[in-house]
Design an enzyme around this catalytic site. Structure first.
Site, PDB file in Angstrom:
ATOM      1  N   LYS A 116       1.258  -1.206  -0.055  1.00 35.62           N
ATOM      2  CA  LYS A 116       0.171   0.064   0.060  1.00 35.62           C
ATOM      3  C   LYS A 116       1.020   1.592   0.027  1.00 35.62           C
ATOM      4  CE  LYS A 116      -3.924   2.008   2.604  1.00 35.62           C
ATOM      5  NZ  LYS A 116      -5.032   2.298   3.339  1.00 35.62           N
ATOM      6  N   GLU A 122       9.852  -5.687   4.712  1.00 38.53           N
ATOM      7  CA  GLU A 122      10.015  -6.850   4.697  1.00 38.53           C
ATOM      8  C   GLU A 122       9.621  -7.144   3.249  1.00 38.53           C
ATOM      9  OE1 GLU A 122       7.493  -7.113   8.803  1.00 38.53           O
ATOM     10  OE2 GLU A 122       7.113  -5.483   6.857  1.00 38.53           O
ATOM     11  N   GLY A 187      -5.418  -3.255   3.818  1.00 36.63           N
ATOM     12  CA  GLY A 187      -5.231  -4.395   3.331  1.00 36.63           C
ATOM     13  C   GLY A 187      -5.351  -5.621   3.104  1.00 36.63           C
ATOM     14  N   ARG A 188      -6.002  -6.181   4.655  1.00 39.54           N
ATOM     15  CA  ARG A 188      -7.317  -7.252   4.366  1.00 39.54           C
ATOM     16  C   ARG A 188      -8.879  -7.254   4.096  1.00 39.54           C
ATOM     17  NH1 ARG A 188      -6.047  -3.889   9.090  1.00 39.54           N
ATOM     18  NH2 ARG A 188      -7.514  -2.741  10.498  1.00 39.54           N
ATOM     19  N   GLU A 273      -6.653  -8.291  13.121  1.00 42.59           N
ATOM     20  CA  GLU A 273      -6.689  -6.598  13.364  1.00 42.59           C
ATOM     21  C   GLU A 273      -7.615  -6.082  13.319  1.00 42.59           C
ATOM     22  OE1 GLU A 273      -2.731  -6.799  10.940  1.00 42.59           O
ATOM     23  OE2 GLU A 273      -4.136  -5.536   9.744  1.00 42.59           O
ATOM     24  N   HIS A 305      -7.058 -34.287  15.367  1.00 38.61           N
ATOM     25  CA  HIS A 305      -6.179 -35.462  15.616  1.00 38.61           C
ATOM     26  C   HIS A 305      -5.104 -33.737  16.671  1.00 38.61           C
ATOM     27  CE1 HIS A 305      -7.568 -38.439  14.444  1.00 38.61           C
ATOM     28  NE2 HIS A 305      -7.797 -38.018  13.582  1.00 38.61           N
ATOM     29  N   LYS A 431       6.597  -2.592  14.594  1.00 32.71           N
ATOM     30  CA  LYS A 431       7.737  -2.108  13.080  1.00 32.71           C
ATOM     31  C   LYS A 431       8.743  -0.968  13.682  1.00 32.71           C
ATOM     32  CE  LYS A 431       3.979  -3.311   9.391  1.00 32.71           C
ATOM     33  NZ  LYS A 431       3.178  -2.066   8.274  1.00 32.71           N
TER      34      LYS A 431
END
Length: 465
Positions: A116, A122, A187-188, A273, A305, A431
């Site tokens: 964005k 990263e 973003g999400r 978030e 499991h 960050k």
């Protein structure tokens, strides 16, 4: 805008006259460009620096720039429409890019850089490393960069809300290699537009439009129906009941479909978030009630499991569960596989409800028969809530509807809790501190830290010296 039925009709019918607002025009423009990119990669008119058709697509991004597209690409594997292999690079961990470079020839790869701000640490550490590898693989002069080399730029598509930062990478913002999206899109919530170009490349543009249409149907559902018939509203009310009245602060998500294995991680970001907040929407008060529960999960039947023991017999608090199941199989394997998958899903929801009690019907009256088992290890009390979401088959439209269902639920919950579901200051704090520690570890700054952090930094500096 991208999920607007008007825009979807226009792109399908190749019309622009019906789109009037700036948002609709921008959405239509992006969809048209996505279609051209899909066609160009498929027919080979978009080629690598060595004039070859691309063999691999690598999406470089993190958070919403990764989780949504990655999850959808896996979920719609049945609808794969190209010869390309698809990979997602998100983590700054060098192991990720090292291992990926062994799986895909980077000189045969089209990279989709999604950020964005177009400054995400990263993402751009990974871009710089790929840049160095490509310079070597393409036999370009040392020091060649994306911004200085038209040859390198043939391998990169940029997706961002910041064209000024894209220009710094050397990518022409008027070209086919740049997609712009509005800064107000979180973003999400962004897989429906240019951030989803990797989805369109994998499943084909027509199937991408079907994904949008499925979401648009849920948008219409919540707009047109009264609240008491609105599925997202009812899901939100159930969650508030569990979370705020019973104080059950954890919820499980278990899709009984291996192609939805990334859905729990996607929903973790979408929900936690968005609604993991402690201040009111206007920022003028602290929230005094519990907000978003912890979301975790895994694919069925594997999850049975792993953590289902806790779901069935945890003594302290109950854990509501969302089960998600496609009734039709999406493969050509024996029907036995699907019969067992469906049986397990239905069995788990019944076991959570009834435990090891049984239902009996006599003269039209249903009653519960208690278990006669006296072994305390085998006592299952039941009365543990679950919601089962069924779809006929996992298709682009049904997946779009499923994602939109959860999006609307999250938004409704944020209104009821009086919080802002569109910011994420908790992410920003980490960050900021990470950038400070990085400067100290690389010897460009000094700082003060708590005793444990300082000790770990000292140990790292000793090992990395």
């Amino acid at each position: 805008g991208l999920r607007s039925q008007k825009v979807l009709d226009c792109i399908t019918q190749a019309k622009t006259t019906e789109v009037h607002t700036p948002i609709e025009h921008a959405a239509l423009k992006n969809l048209q460009k996505m279609q051209r990119i899909c066609d160009g990669v498929a027919d080979g008119s978009l080629r690598s620096a060595s004039n070859q058709k691309f063999k691999h697509i690598i999406n470089i991004g993190i958070g919403g720039s990764d989780l949504g597209p990655s999850m959808v690409c896996d979920a719609l594997a049945e609808f794969r429409s190209s010869h390309l292999t698809f990979h997602f690079l998100s983590n700054v961990d060098g192991n990720a890019i090292h291992d990926l470079s062994k799986e895909a020839s980077l000189s045969d790869t089209l990279f989709i850089v999604v950020s964005k701000s177009f400054t995400t640490t990263e993402t751009f550490e990974n871009v710089k490393t790929i840049e160095r590898i490509l310079v070597k693989d393409l036999d370009l002069p040392d020091g060649t960069t994306i911004s200085s080399s038209k040859t390198l730029r043939k391998h990169f598509i940029a997706v961002s809300s910041r064209p000024d930062n894209v220009l710094k990478l050397g990518i022409d913002i008027e070209s086919e290699y740049f997609f712009h999206f509005d800064e107000g899109v979180g973003g999400r919530y962004s897989l429906w537009g240019p951030v989803g170009v990797s989805i369109a490349l994998k499943v084909g543009f027509t199937n991408f439009l079907d994904l949008l249409r499925g979401a648009a149907r849920v948008d219409a559902h919540i707009h047109d129906l009264p609240l008491e018939k609105s599925a997202p509203f009812l899901m939100a009310c159930a969650e508030l009941t569990y979370n705020n009245f019973f104080r059950w602060r954890v919820r499980g998500v278990v899709p009984y479909n291996s192609r939805l294995s990334k859905l729990p991680s996607y929903l973790q970001q979408l929900e936690m978030e968005s609604n993991g907040k402690s201040s009111s929407r206007n920022g003028d008060a602290r929230v005094t009630i519990p907000t978003c529960p912890t979301v975790f999960g895994g694919e069925g039947t594997n999850a049975q499991h792993a953590f289902f023991q806790l779901l069935h017999q945890a003594p302290a608090e109950k854990i509501p569960v969302d089960f998600i199941l496609a009734l039709e199989k999406g493969n050509d394997m024996s029907d036995t596989h699907q019969h067992w998958l469906v049986s397990n899903c239905f069995a788990q929801s019944e076991a959570l409800l009834l435990g090891n009690r049984k239902l009996r019907t006599e003269n039209g009256v249903i009653s519960v028969v208690e278990s006669s088992n006296t072994n305390v290890h085998k006592v299952f009390e039941g009365e543990r809530p679950s919601t089962t979401i069924l779809m006929k088959r996992l298709r682009p439209a049904s997946l779009g509807a499923l994602i939109a269902l959860y999006e609307h639920k999250v938004f409704i919950e944020s209104i009821l809790w009086d919080i802002n579901c569109f910011d994420q200051w908790g992410v920003e704090l980490g960050k900021t501190i990470a950038a400070s520690i990085y400067r100290e570890l690389t010897g460009t700054a000094d700082g003060q830290h708590d005793v444990s952090t300082a000790a770990m930094m000292k140990l790292y500096s000793k090992v990395s010296a």
